[in-house]
Design a protein around this motif. Sequence first.
Motif, PDB file in Angstrom:
ATOM      1  N   ASN A   6      -7.628   5.330   8.672  1.00 51.05           N
ATOM      2  CA  ASN A   6      -7.945   6.001   7.416  1.00 51.05           C
ATOM      3  C   ASN A   6      -9.290   6.713   7.566  1.00 51.05           C
ATOM      4  O   ASN A   6     -10.296   6.081   7.910  1.00 51.05           O
ATOM      5  CB  ASN A   6      -7.991   4.975   6.285  1.00 51.05           C
ATOM      6  CG  ASN A   6      -8.292   5.612   4.929  1.00 51.05           C
ATOM      7  OD1 ASN A   6      -8.904   4.993   4.077  1.00 51.05           O
ATOM      8  ND2 ASN A   6      -7.844   6.831   4.694  1.00 51.05           N
ATOM      9  N   TRP A   7      -9.283   8.009   7.356  1.00 51.77           N
ATOM     10  CA  TRP A   7     -10.533   8.771   7.434  1.00 51.77           C
ATOM     11  C   TRP A   7     -11.307   8.554   6.138  1.00 51.77           C
ATOM     12  O   TRP A   7     -10.815   8.851   5.056  1.00 51.77           O
ATOM     13  CB  TRP A   7     -10.246  10.265   7.617  1.00 51.77           C
ATOM     14  CG  TRP A   7      -9.687  10.612   8.965  1.00 51.77           C
ATOM     15  CD1 TRP A   7      -9.063   9.791   9.841  1.00 51.77           C
ATOM     16  CD2 TRP A   7      -9.719  11.895   9.565  1.00 51.77           C
ATOM     17  NE1 TRP A   7      -8.695  10.467  10.971  1.00 51.77           N
ATOM     18  CE2 TRP A   7      -9.084  11.792  10.827  1.00 51.77           C
ATOM     19  CE3 TRP A   7     -10.217  13.145   9.188  1.00 51.77           C
ATOM     20  CZ2 TRP A   7      -8.937  12.861  11.701  1.00 51.77           C
ATOM     21  CZ3 TRP A   7     -10.070  14.223  10.058  1.00 51.77           C
ATOM     22  CH2 TRP A   7      -9.443  14.063  11.310  1.00 51.77           C
ATOM     23  N   ILE A  19     -11.509   4.197   9.814  1.00 50.69           N
ATOM     24  CA  ILE A  19     -11.350   2.783   9.496  1.00 50.69           C
ATOM     25  C   ILE A  19      -9.914   2.368   9.803  1.00 50.69           C
ATOM     26  O   ILE A  19      -8.948   3.013   9.377  1.00 50.69           O
ATOM     27  CB  ILE A  19     -11.676   2.507   8.020  1.00 50.69           C
ATOM     28  CG1 ILE A  19     -13.072   3.045   7.692  1.00 50.69           C
ATOM     29  CG2 ILE A  19     -11.574   1.023   7.718  1.00 50.69           C
ATOM     30  CD1 ILE A  19     -14.186   2.430   8.508  1.00 50.69           C
ATOM     31  N   ASN A  20      -9.793   1.272  10.544  1.00 53.04           N
ATOM     32  CA  ASN A  20      -8.474   0.732  10.866  1.00 53.04           C
ATOM     33  C   ASN A  20      -7.953  -0.043   9.644  1.00 53.04           C
ATOM     34  O   ASN A  20      -8.541  -1.045   9.234  1.00 53.04           O
ATOM     35  CB  ASN A  20      -8.586  -0.189  12.082  1.00 53.04           C
ATOM     36  CG  ASN A  20      -7.220  -0.560  12.632  1.00 53.04           C
ATOM     37  OD1 ASN A  20      -6.250  -0.605  11.909  1.00 53.04           O
ATOM     38  ND2 ASN A  20      -7.170  -0.834  13.930  1.00 53.04           N
ATOM     39  N   VAL A  21      -6.835   0.441   9.071  1.00 49.75           N
ATOM     40  CA  VAL A  21      -6.291  -0.187   7.865  1.00 49.75           C
ATOM     41  C   VAL A  21      -4.931  -0.821   8.124  1.00 49.75           C
ATOM     42  O   VAL A  21      -4.269  -1.271   7.182  1.00 49.75           O
ATOM     43  CB  VAL A  21      -6.184   0.830   6.715  1.00 49.75           C
ATOM     44  CG1 VAL A  21      -7.562   1.322   6.303  1.00 49.75           C
ATOM     45  CG2 VAL A  21      -5.279   1.994   7.100  1.00 49.75           C
ATOM     46  N   GLY A  22      -4.470  -0.847   9.342  1.00 48.43           N
ATOM     47  CA  GLY A  22      -3.173  -1.453   9.624  1.00 48.43           C
ATOM     48  C   GLY A  22      -2.736  -1.174  11.040  1.00 48.43           C
ATOM     49  O   GLY A  22      -3.472  -0.596  11.842  1.00 48.43           O
ATOM     50  N   LYS A  47      -8.041  -1.750   1.919  1.00 47.84           N
ATOM     51  CA  LYS A  47      -9.044  -1.039   2.728  1.00 47.84           C
ATOM     52  C   LYS A  47      -8.914   0.481   2.626  1.00 47.84           C
ATOM     53  O   LYS A  47      -9.809   1.196   3.057  1.00 47.84           O
ATOM     54  CB  LYS A  47      -8.916  -1.442   4.196  1.00 47.84           C
ATOM     55  CG  LYS A  47      -9.333  -2.884   4.497  1.00 47.84           C
ATOM     56  CD  LYS A  47      -9.284  -3.139   5.998  1.00 47.84           C
ATOM     57  CE  LYS A  47      -9.764  -4.532   6.333  1.00 47.84           C
ATOM     58  NZ  LYS A  47      -9.751  -4.765   7.806  1.00 47.84           N
ATOM     59  N   ILE A  48      -7.803   0.956   2.072  1.00 48.56           N
ATOM     60  CA  ILE A  48      -7.545   2.401   2.047  1.00 48.56           C
ATOM     61  C   ILE A  48      -8.371   3.049   0.936  1.00 48.56           C
ATOM     62  O   ILE A  48      -8.442   2.545  -0.187  1.00 48.56           O
ATOM     63  CB  ILE A  48      -6.049   2.685   1.817  1.00 48.56           C
ATOM     64  CG1 ILE A  48      -5.204   2.054   2.924  1.00 48.56           C
ATOM     65  CG2 ILE A  48      -5.788   4.179   1.739  1.00 48.56           C
ATOM     66  CD1 ILE A  48      -3.714   2.209   2.729  1.00 48.56           C
ATOM     67  N   VAL A  49      -9.020   4.151   1.280  1.00 46.95           N
ATOM     68  CA  VAL A  49      -9.753   4.954   0.302  1.00 46.95           C
ATOM     69  C   VAL A  49      -9.079   6.320   0.249  1.00 46.95           C
ATOM     70  O   VAL A  49      -8.997   7.029   1.261  1.00 46.95           O
ATOM     71  CB  VAL A  49     -11.243   5.097   0.682  1.00 46.95           C
ATOM     72  CG1 VAL A  49     -11.952   6.020  -0.304  1.00 46.95           C
ATOM     73  CG2 VAL A  49     -11.905   3.733   0.721  1.00 46.95           C
TER      74      VAL A  49
END
Length: 544
Positions: A162-163, A174-177, A195-197
Motif C-alpha cells: 500500500n502506497w 507498507i506491506n498490508v498482506g 493497515k490500508i490507507v
Amino acid sequence: FLHLSHLYHPLTYHLSPLSIPLDYLQTVNPRRYPSNPLVQQLWEALYGCSPSPSLSPSSPLMPPCSGKETLLEQHSAYMNTSSPRVAYNVYKAVYAIAHSLHNLLHCQAGAGPFHNRSCADSTNVHPWQLQHYLQEVAFYISGEEVNFDLKGDSIPYYDIINWQRGSGGNMEFINVGLFDGAKDSGKELVIQEEKIVWAGHQSKLVVSVCSASCAPGSRKAVRRGEPLCCFDCVPCDSGKISNQTDSIDCTECPEDYWSNADGTLCIPKVVEFLSHDAMGIALTVIAVVGACLTVFVLVVFLQHRTTPIVRVNNSELSFFILLSLTLCFLCALMFIGEPTSWSCMLRHTAFSITFSLCISCILGKTLVVLAAFTAARPGNNIMKWLGPKQQRVIIFSCTLVQVLICAAWLMAAPPYPSRNTQDQLSKIILECSVGSQLAFWCVLGYIGLLACLCFILAFLARKLPGNFNEAKFITFSMLIFCAVWISFIPAYVSSPGKYTVAVEIFAILASSFGLLFCLFAPKCYIILLKPEKNTKQHIMGNKK
C-alpha cells in the motif's frame, strides 16, 4: 557471483540477501558499466537520452547523453532499498542453480536421467541438462520451500503493498498482506485491512462512482453519451426478475410463473376460476332462491289448479314453464366451480336445452292465447288444431331441434376445460372453451329465434279483448328476456377471467327471474291477495 567450482558443495555456503547499499546505487552510471545493457535502458528511461547511441539501435531517435546525468532523490522508485525482494529472488535463483549443479555432479553412473540412464559430463555441462535438474530441484530457505513445476514456474508468493504518504511527506510502501500459493485453498490471500490507507488519508474505502448500484429487481440502463459507470436503475417489467445486484438485464419467468411485487423471484401464477368465494356464494344463493321461489309458485298453482285464473291460462303449459324455469335456475349452479370435461359439456348443453324448453312452452302458450281470441270469431275453428296433443308436439319439436344442435356440437367439437394464459398474463384462468364457436352461437341464436317469435306473436295479441290478457305479460317478459341476452353478448366478450362466467350466470338468472315475475307474479297476486278477482266473470270482463 560465485565461481562454479565453489558450487560443488553449495550447502556449505550461505548467501545472505542483504539490502543493496544506497551509496552503491548512486555510483551506477554508463561510464562505469559501459557494456551493461540494463544500465543503458535505465538511463534512457530516466533521462530520455542514449548514453551510447551505437549500442542502442532500439532508440535511434534519442539524443545522446551529456555524461553528467546522476541519480537524484526524485528517482525514489529506483533508489528505494528498503525491500530486499529483488535481491532475495536473486539469492533464491543462485541457490536453485547451486542445488541443480550439486545434483548433476553427484549423478551415479547407470542411474542417470538421460539416454541409457547416463549422466551429464561434469566437464561439459549442456544447458538443457542443467534445466532438467532445475525443474526437479526442491529445497528450503528460511522455512520457505523452493521448487518449480513442468512449466518452470515457482510457487507464487506476493506481498501486497500500500502506497502511503509518511509524516515527512515522503512516499512509503507498507506491506498490508500477502498471497502464498503454498497454503491451502481459500487461505492463500491474507489482507490486513486496518493497515490500508485510502486516498485522502481515509481508513474506509472511498466510493467513487457516478451511479449507485442497482438493487435486485431492477436492471442497469446506460445513459446515452455518458461513461459506463453512469446509468439509471430501471425496475424489471412484469413477468421478469433480476436477483442480483447491478444486473444488466432481467430474466423472463417461465410460462406458469410470474414475478413477485419486488421483481426478485418467480412465483407460481394465481389459478383463477369462479369458485365458491364471495361472488360464487352470492350467485349460488340467488340461483337457489330463484329455484325455491319457482317451486313455491308451482305449489301455489297446484293447490289452486281448479280456479279460473289457472285453468284459463292453460294449467298444463304453466306447469311445464315452471318446471323448466326451476331447471334454468339450477343449471346456473353448474357454472360455479373448477371446470372439468363433464362440467364443461353439461353446463352449456343443459343451459341451452332447458331454456329452449322454457321458451317453447311460452311459444305454445302464446299460440293458444292468440288462437283463443281468434276462435271467438264466427266460422273460425282454429282451436281444434291447438289442442293439448298439438301443444305437446310443438313443445317437443322446438326442444328437439336444440337437442340435435347440442348432440352435433358434442360429437364434432365439444366444450373442454382450458388454461387461459393470454388474457391476463399474471394469472392462469381455468375456463371452459366452447370448442366449436359456430355451435355455441347457433345454440344462442336458436334460443333468440324462439324468443323473438314469441315476442312478435304476443305483441300482435296484446290488444285483444279480455280483462286478463296474458299476451301483454308474455310481450313484456320476452322484451326483458331479449334485452338481457342482447346486453349479454358485449359483456360476455369483454369480461376478463372468471367474470366471463359470472356474466353468463347473471344473464341466466336475470332472464329466468324476468320470465318468472312477468308471467306469474300477476297471477300469484290475484290468487293469494285478491281471491275475489279469481272468478270466471272477472276474467271474462263481466263483473256482474
